[in-house]
Design a protein around this motif. Sequence first.
Motif, mmCIF file in Angstrom:
data_model
loop_
_atom_site.group_PDB
_atom_site.id
_atom_site.type_symbol
_atom_site.label_atom_id
_atom_site.label_comp_id
_atom_site.label_asym_id
_atom_site.label_seq_id
_atom_site.Cartn_x
_atom_site.Cartn_y
_atom_site.Cartn_z
ATOM 1 N N PHE A 194 3.108 6.456 -5.910
ATOM 2 C CA PHE A 194 2.502 7.230 -4.378
ATOM 3 C C PHE A 194 2.750 6.225 -3.509
ATOM 4 C CE2 PHE A 194 -0.686 7.987 -8.018
ATOM 5 C CZ PHE A 194 -0.925 9.457 -7.821
ATOM 6 N N SER A 195 2.766 6.701 -2.136
ATOM 7 C CA SER A 195 2.809 5.897 -1.041
ATOM 8 C C SER A 195 1.206 6.188 -0.476
ATOM 9 C CB SER A 195 3.452 6.258 -0.165
ATOM 10 O OG SER A 195 4.751 6.054 -0.433
ATOM 11 N N THR A 196 0.535 5.324 0.171
ATOM 12 C CA THR A 196 -0.448 5.532 0.750
ATOM 13 C C THR A 196 -0.351 5.145 2.408
ATOM 14 O OG1 THR A 196 -1.683 3.209 0.631
ATOM 15 C CG2 THR A 196 -1.811 4.720 -1.333
ATOM 16 N N GLY A 197 -1.356 5.563 3.064
ATOM 17 C CA GLY A 197 -1.589 5.451 4.486
ATOM 18 C C GLY A 197 -1.376 6.603 5.298
ATOM 19 N N ASN A 198 -2.388 6.831 6.206
ATOM 20 C CA ASN A 198 -2.439 7.840 7.164
ATOM 21 C C ASN A 198 -1.287 7.924 8.145
ATOM 22 O OD1 ASN A 198 -4.966 8.471 6.025
ATOM 23 N ND2 ASN A 198 -6.129 7.883 7.908
ATOM 24 N N GLU A 199 -0.667 6.875 8.461
ATOM 25 C CA GLU A 199 0.515 6.761 9.254
ATOM 26 C C GLU A 199 1.717 7.070 8.580
ATOM 27 O OE1 GLU A 199 -0.573 4.429 7.600
ATOM 28 O OE2 GLU A 199 0.356 2.451 7.654
ATOM 29 N N VAL A 200 1.785 7.387 7.291
ATOM 30 C CA VAL A 200 3.062 7.562 6.753
ATOM 31 C C VAL A 200 3.287 9.088 6.275
ATOM 32 C CG1 VAL A 200 4.117 7.009 4.608
ATOM 33 C CG2 VAL A 200 2.717 5.180 5.342
ATOM 34 N N PHE A 213 8.140 7.547 8.767
ATOM 35 C CA PHE A 213 8.616 8.083 7.788
ATOM 36 C C PHE A 213 8.330 7.192 6.476
ATOM 37 C CE2 PHE A 213 10.919 10.735 10.710
ATOM 38 C CZ PHE A 213 10.490 11.986 10.399
ATOM 39 N N ASP A 214 8.280 7.679 5.357
ATOM 40 C CA ASP A 214 7.850 6.741 4.001
ATOM 41 C C ASP A 214 9.146 6.268 3.781
ATOM 42 O OD1 ASP A 214 7.083 5.863 1.606
ATOM 43 O OD2 ASP A 214 6.490 7.913 0.726
ATOM 44 N N SER A 215 9.340 5.186 3.576
ATOM 45 C CA SER A 215 10.498 4.631 2.906
ATOM 46 C C SER A 215 10.073 3.936 1.635
ATOM 47 C CB SER A 215 11.069 3.490 3.828
ATOM 48 O OG SER A 215 10.473 2.560 4.307
ATOM 49 N N ASN A 216 9.011 3.494 1.505
ATOM 50 C CA ASN A 216 8.689 2.647 0.172
ATOM 51 C C ASN A 216 8.988 3.657 -0.972
ATOM 52 O OD1 ASN A 216 8.146 0.426 1.679
ATOM 53 N ND2 ASN A 216 5.927 0.700 1.320
ATOM 54 N N ARG A 217 8.398 4.880 -1.054
ATOM 55 C CA ARG A 217 8.483 5.525 -2.131
ATOM 56 C C ARG A 217 9.869 5.844 -2.648
ATOM 57 N NH1 ARG A 217 7.143 11.473 -1.827
ATOM 58 N NH2 ARG A 217 7.077 10.871 0.185
ATOM 59 N N THR A 260 1.542 2.006 -6.743
ATOM 60 C CA THR A 260 1.259 2.501 -5.073
ATOM 61 C C THR A 260 1.986 1.353 -4.204
ATOM 62 O OG1 THR A 260 -0.985 1.487 -4.912
ATOM 63 C CG2 THR A 260 -0.775 3.660 -5.714
ATOM 64 N N SER A 261 2.014 1.823 -3.175
ATOM 65 C CA SER A 261 2.412 0.933 -2.081
ATOM 66 C C SER A 261 1.449 1.028 -0.982
ATOM 67 C CB SER A 261 3.807 0.815 -1.458
ATOM 68 O OG SER A 261 4.094 2.051 -0.889
ATOM 69 N N GLY A 262 1.030 0.132 0.074
ATOM 70 C CA GLY A 262 -0.038 0.209 1.099
ATOM 71 C C GLY A 262 -1.250 0.022 0.522
ATOM 72 N N GLY A 263 -2.028 -0.472 1.901
ATOM 73 C CA GLY A 263 -3.596 -0.372 1.450
ATOM 74 C C GLY A 263 -4.115 -1.359 0.624
ATOM 75 N N VAL A 264 -3.468 -2.366 0.281
ATOM 76 C CA VAL A 264 -4.130 -3.526 -0.879
ATOM 77 C C VAL A 264 -4.635 -4.795 -0.187
ATOM 78 C CG1 VAL A 264 -2.688 -2.619 -2.856
ATOM 79 C CG2 VAL A 264 -1.638 -4.360 -1.322
ATOM 80 N N SER A 265 -4.580 -4.767 1.094
ATOM 81 C CA SER A 265 -5.132 -5.945 1.824
ATOM 82 C C SER A 265 -6.491 -5.782 1.589
ATOM 83 C CB SER A 265 -4.846 -6.128 3.135
ATOM 84 O OG SER A 265 -3.377 -6.058 3.346
ATOM 85 N N THR A 266 -7.448 -6.554 2.427
ATOM 86 C CA THR A 266 -8.886 -6.347 2.173
ATOM 87 C C THR A 266 -9.638 -6.143 3.627
ATOM 88 O OG1 THR A 266 -8.667 -8.825 2.475
ATOM 89 C CG2 THR A 266 -9.145 -7.687 0.262
ATOM 90 N N GLU A 269 -9.617 -0.401 6.252
ATOM 91 C CA GLU A 269 -9.034 0.631 5.835
ATOM 92 C C GLU A 269 -8.030 0.646 4.961
ATOM 93 O OE1 GLU A 269 -9.558 3.600 6.903
ATOM 94 O OE2 GLU A 269 -10.967 3.093 8.724
ATOM 95 N N ASP A 270 -8.105 -0.602 4.247
ATOM 96 C CA ASP A 270 -7.444 -0.932 2.963
ATOM 97 C C ASP A 270 -8.401 -0.160 1.518
ATOM 98 O OD1 ASP A 270 -4.972 -1.851 3.761
ATOM 99 O OD2 ASP A 270 -6.134 -3.453 4.683
ATOM 100 N N HIS A 271 -7.924 0.913 1.317
ATOM 101 C CA HIS A 271 -9.039 1.669 0.219
ATOM 102 C C HIS A 271 -8.694 1.417 -1.245
ATOM 103 C CE1 HIS A 271 -11.232 3.304 3.441
ATOM 104 N NE2 HIS A 271 -10.130 3.427 4.192
ATOM 105 N N PRO A 309 2.070 -4.018 -1.566
ATOM 106 C CA PRO A 309 1.847 -4.226 -0.066
ATOM 107 C C PRO A 309 2.998 -3.283 0.792
ATOM 108 C CG PRO A 309 3.079 -6.387 -0.876
ATOM 109 C CD PRO A 309 2.868 -5.581 -2.032
ATOM 110 N N GLY A 310 2.461 -2.653 1.764
ATOM 111 C CA GLY A 310 3.139 -1.665 2.556
ATOM 112 C C GLY A 310 4.160 -2.188 3.300
ATOM 113 N N ASN A 311 4.358 -3.162 3.658
ATOM 114 C CA ASN A 311 5.631 -3.845 4.269
ATOM 115 C C ASN A 311 6.577 -3.608 3.126
ATOM 116 O OD1 ASN A 311 5.217 -4.340 6.920
ATOM 117 N ND2 ASN A 311 3.801 -5.934 6.244
ATOM 118 N N PRO A 312 7.719 -2.973 3.819
ATOM 119 C CA PRO A 312 9.037 -2.557 2.737
ATOM 120 C C PRO A 312 9.418 -4.080 2.112
ATOM 121 C CG PRO A 312 9.053 -1.284 4.604
ATOM 122 C CD PRO A 312 7.885 -2.167 4.983
ATOM 123 N N VAL A 313 9.601 -5.056 2.984
ATOM 124 C CA VAL A 313 10.095 -6.287 2.342
ATOM 125 C C VAL A 313 9.440 -6.802 1.402
ATOM 126 C CG1 VAL A 313 11.369 -8.463 2.887
ATOM 127 C CG2 VAL A 313 11.744 -6.515 4.416
#
Length: 418
Positions: A194-200, A213-217, A260-266, A269-271, A309-313
């Motif tokens: 899964f990818s996560t994030g309202n902006e993706v 656009f989703d690149s991580n997935r 998943t990627s994204g949303g793992v910070s604290t 809005e990281d759910h 994490p959401g950042n691709p690198v």
Amino acid sequence: MAQLSDDCFAFGGPMMSVDEAVAIIAARVTAIEDTETVALEHADGRVLASGIKAALALPPFTNSAVDGYAVRGADLAGGGEQTFPVSGRIQAGALAGDTIATGVAVRIFTGAPMPAGADTVFMQEDVRIDAAGNVVLPQGLKVGANVRPSGEDIAEGNSVLSAGQRLRPQDIALVAALGLTSVEVKRRLRVAVFSTGNEVVSPGAPRAAAQLFDSNRFMLTAMLKRLGCEVADLGILRDDRIALALALKQAAAGHDLILTSGGVSTGEEDHIKVAVESVGSLVLWRMAIKPGRPVAMGIINGKPFIGLPGNPVASFVTFTYVVRPTVQALSGTPRRRQMPIPVRSAFTYSKKMGRREYVRVSLREGADGMLEAVKFPREGAGLLSSLVETDGLVELGEDATIVKPGQTVGFLDYSSLI
Ligand code: AMP
Ligand code: MG
């Protein structure tokens, strides 16, 4: 399917080293047991379920390594050339025929069986044929030269491949040489992504001004497939705890690993953290790795969950150090330490003591022929161009604080990481 206990990734400390994380994964993730039989043409990249012993010696019969003339070594005298009549001819695939007579040579070709009694072959390039049709042999060839004895490659009964090994083309060649047509392998791991994030948003879908656009997935799917996984692309989840929790729980039912990627910070809005905790258990590892940030590991219904994490690198690098060992542990593959290749740094870089850092670099050949690593000019963890335009990563260990031009550093090619 392997089931893990809820607290299997629990960790008390504040910041975990990469090696500690990998050791925890290797120790606590258990391999799946299901196996299947696959034909050799589908065996590349699959994980052997049981070891293979050679039921046949390789080569199966003693044969000539060259095109030439077979003789008895005992017939070779010390000084000067010797002239032998040529009696008989053995092609590859033909039977060896009679025992070689004393004082004669047998014309023989590469791969043809040695006639009984012969133990040495002169290369055709090293001999002459005289007017009478005899072969003139030079002096000085060692007895036994240019012969491949039966079993010199592999003796009958030897263990040749071990359970847990990921088959490479050369491994498959060996299995084929033993006459097998199929191998018993672990079934492919089923991984939900899964990818996560309202902006993706997905490529192809309408994109609002503040969306990307989703690149991580797609990157993670490709990486998982290179590791031999079967990937279920489960799309993009919104930053919504309840929707996330439901989707993760459903995914855990039919997959061996949930990623998943994204949303793992604290941030609020990281759910991922709260969502996973509502359907399983979760630990966030603050790993001492850059690029990285926290990685979430957890258990949902006995299945490992990893939140990158959401950042691709950061996603790319943490995939290598967290997802890859998890996939290996789930498929029962012993983990091998990646071996950085020594190259010369062409850059200056300072880093924090106690943290492992990866520098994106391109390789070039220095004036003296030695390979040099040139650092990508910028460092952001969101820069896809930094992965696309470089060849690999320079690994800087926890103890390093500064790198200077000319220093030897360890380079990992991207293709060795996945
Ligand atoms: P997050 O880890 O959710 O805080 O996201 C960190 C950064 O990564 C944000 O700028 C996100 O927009 C970006 N990001 C998150 N998911 C993706 C994705 N699937 N593809 C590309 N960028 C992403
Ligand atoms: Mg986010």
